[in-house]
Design a protein around this motif. Structure first.
Motif, PDB file in Angstrom:
ATOM      1  N   ASP A 277     -19.770   2.217 -62.619  1.00 61.75           N
ATOM      2  CA  ASP A 277     -20.602   1.481 -62.746  1.00 61.75           C
ATOM      3  C   ASP A 277     -20.376   0.423 -63.133  1.00 61.75           C
ATOM      4  O   ASP A 277     -21.815  -0.788 -61.931  1.00 61.75           O
ATOM      5  CB  ASP A 277     -21.424   1.617 -62.794  1.00 61.75           C
ATOM      6  CG  ASP A 277     -21.615   3.676 -62.786  1.00 61.75           C
ATOM      7  OD1 ASP A 277     -20.794   3.923 -61.576  1.00 61.75           O
ATOM      8  OD2 ASP A 277     -21.928   5.036 -63.029  1.00 61.75           O
TER       9      ASP A 277
ATOM     10  N   ARG B  59     -21.329  -6.441 -57.442  1.00 63.36           N
ATOM     11  CA  ARG B  59     -23.024  -6.795 -56.534  1.00 63.36           C
ATOM     12  C   ARG B  59     -23.348  -8.285 -56.995  1.00 63.36           C
ATOM     13  O   ARG B  59     -24.172  -8.819 -56.225  1.00 63.36           O
ATOM     14  CB  ARG B  59     -24.161  -5.485 -56.797  1.00 63.36           C
ATOM     15  CG  ARG B  59     -25.316  -5.546 -55.989  1.00 63.36           C
ATOM     16  CD  ARG B  59     -26.570  -4.786 -56.309  1.00 63.36           C
ATOM     17  NE  ARG B  59     -26.401  -4.854 -57.939  1.00 63.36           N
ATOM     18  CZ  ARG B  59     -27.439  -6.000 -57.879  1.00 63.36           C
ATOM     19  NH1 ARG B  59     -27.989  -6.745 -57.491  1.00 63.36           N
ATOM     20  NH2 ARG B  59     -27.752  -6.256 -59.671  1.00 63.36           N
TER      21      ARG B  59
ATOM     22  N   ALA C  13     -18.761  -2.265 -60.103  1.00 64.00           N
ATOM     23  CA  ALA C  13     -19.557  -2.145 -58.881  1.00 64.00           C
ATOM     24  C   ALA C  13     -20.582  -2.799 -59.115  1.00 64.00           C
ATOM     25  O   ALA C  13     -20.793  -3.833 -58.386  1.00 64.00           O
ATOM     26  CB  ALA C  13     -20.239  -1.136 -59.189  1.00 64.00           C
ATOM     27  N   GLU C  14     -21.481  -3.174 -60.275  1.00 64.47           N
ATOM     28  CA  GLU C  14     -22.575  -4.228 -60.635  1.00 64.47           C
ATOM     29  C   GLU C  14     -22.323  -5.226 -60.587  1.00 64.47           C
ATOM     30  O   GLU C  14     -22.819  -6.577 -60.471  1.00 64.47           O
ATOM     31  CB  GLU C  14     -23.410  -3.250 -62.016  1.00 64.47           C
ATOM     32  CG  GLU C  14     -24.187  -4.265 -62.315  1.00 64.47           C
ATOM     33  CD  GLU C  14     -25.788  -4.369 -61.270  1.00 64.47           C
ATOM     34  OE1 GLU C  14     -26.367  -5.362 -61.449  1.00 64.47           O
ATOM     35  OE2 GLU C  14     -26.163  -3.630 -60.563  1.00 64.47           O
TER      36      GLU C  14
ATOM     37  N   PRO D 247     -19.501   4.224 -67.848  1.00 66.83           N
ATOM     38  CA  PRO D 247     -18.482   4.227 -67.398  1.00 66.83           C
ATOM     39  C   PRO D 247     -18.623   2.898 -65.966  1.00 66.83           C
ATOM     40  O   PRO D 247     -19.386   2.517 -65.477  1.00 66.83           O
ATOM     41  CB  PRO D 247     -20.657   4.058 -66.622  1.00 66.83           C
ATOM     42  CG  PRO D 247     -21.366   4.157 -67.107  1.00 66.83           C
ATOM     43  CD  PRO D 247     -20.856   3.651 -68.369  1.00 66.83           C
TER      44      PRO D 247
END
Length: 165
Positions: free
Chosen positions: A113, A120, A116-117, A110
């Motif tokens: 995801d 972060r 996004a990680e 994915p």
């Protein structure tokens, strides 16, 4: 390309004329208030009405062209392919695309995801540096270099592990 340029020019004309209508309303002195009057003053108004409107028109035309062109191409090529080869050829081709997309969704990671990680972790790493800058006096005078370095290294290692892992 010609139609996209034409669309961009028409969009710029409409936005610019609207700005002029609002900016030069008789009796309201909008142009004066926007340029000279206290807190309501708009910085770099001339630049906004000229260059920024042009950039907005350009970006909007690009979005429309990137969104509309694939759809038009899909229908034109499907029609021409079915006219020349028959309806079975485009249906077979599109069935293969659907099957390959489904298989890819099962097999591939994915990516959204993962991105996004990573963001972060990048934000945590940056935040740790910002915290160090904000508290540099305390760290320097209390001898906290080792724990701060360990925290910086820990954040960076987590980021590297995610990127390489």
């Amino acid at each position: 390309k010609y139609y996209i340029t034409l669309f961009r020019l028409q969009l710029r004309e409409k936005i610019t004329r609207w700005c002029h209508e609002v900016y030069m309303r008789p009796g309201e002195m909008v142009f004066y208030k926007a340029n000279k009057a206290g807190d309501a003053k708009v910085e770099h108004l001339a630049h906004r009405v000229t260059s920024d409107v042009e950039r907005l028109s350009e970006a909007s035309a690009e979005v429309v062209s990137q969104s509309l062109k694939p759809t038009v191409d899909f229908f034109v090529y499907s029609y021409e392919l079915s006219r020349v080869q028959g309806l079975a050829t485009p249906l077979t081709l599109y069935s293969w695309f659907v099957g390959a997309s489904y298989l890819a969704s099962l097999v591939l990671p994915p990516y959204g995801d993962l991105a996004a990680e990573r963001q972060r972790l990048e934000a945590q790493f940056l935040g740790t540096h910002v915290d160090l800058i904000n508290h540099c006096e305390q760290v320097a005078f209390l001898g906290g270099e080792r724990p701060e370095k360990a925290l910086l290294d820990q954040r960076y290692d987590a980021l590297l592990k995610h990127c390489h892992g």
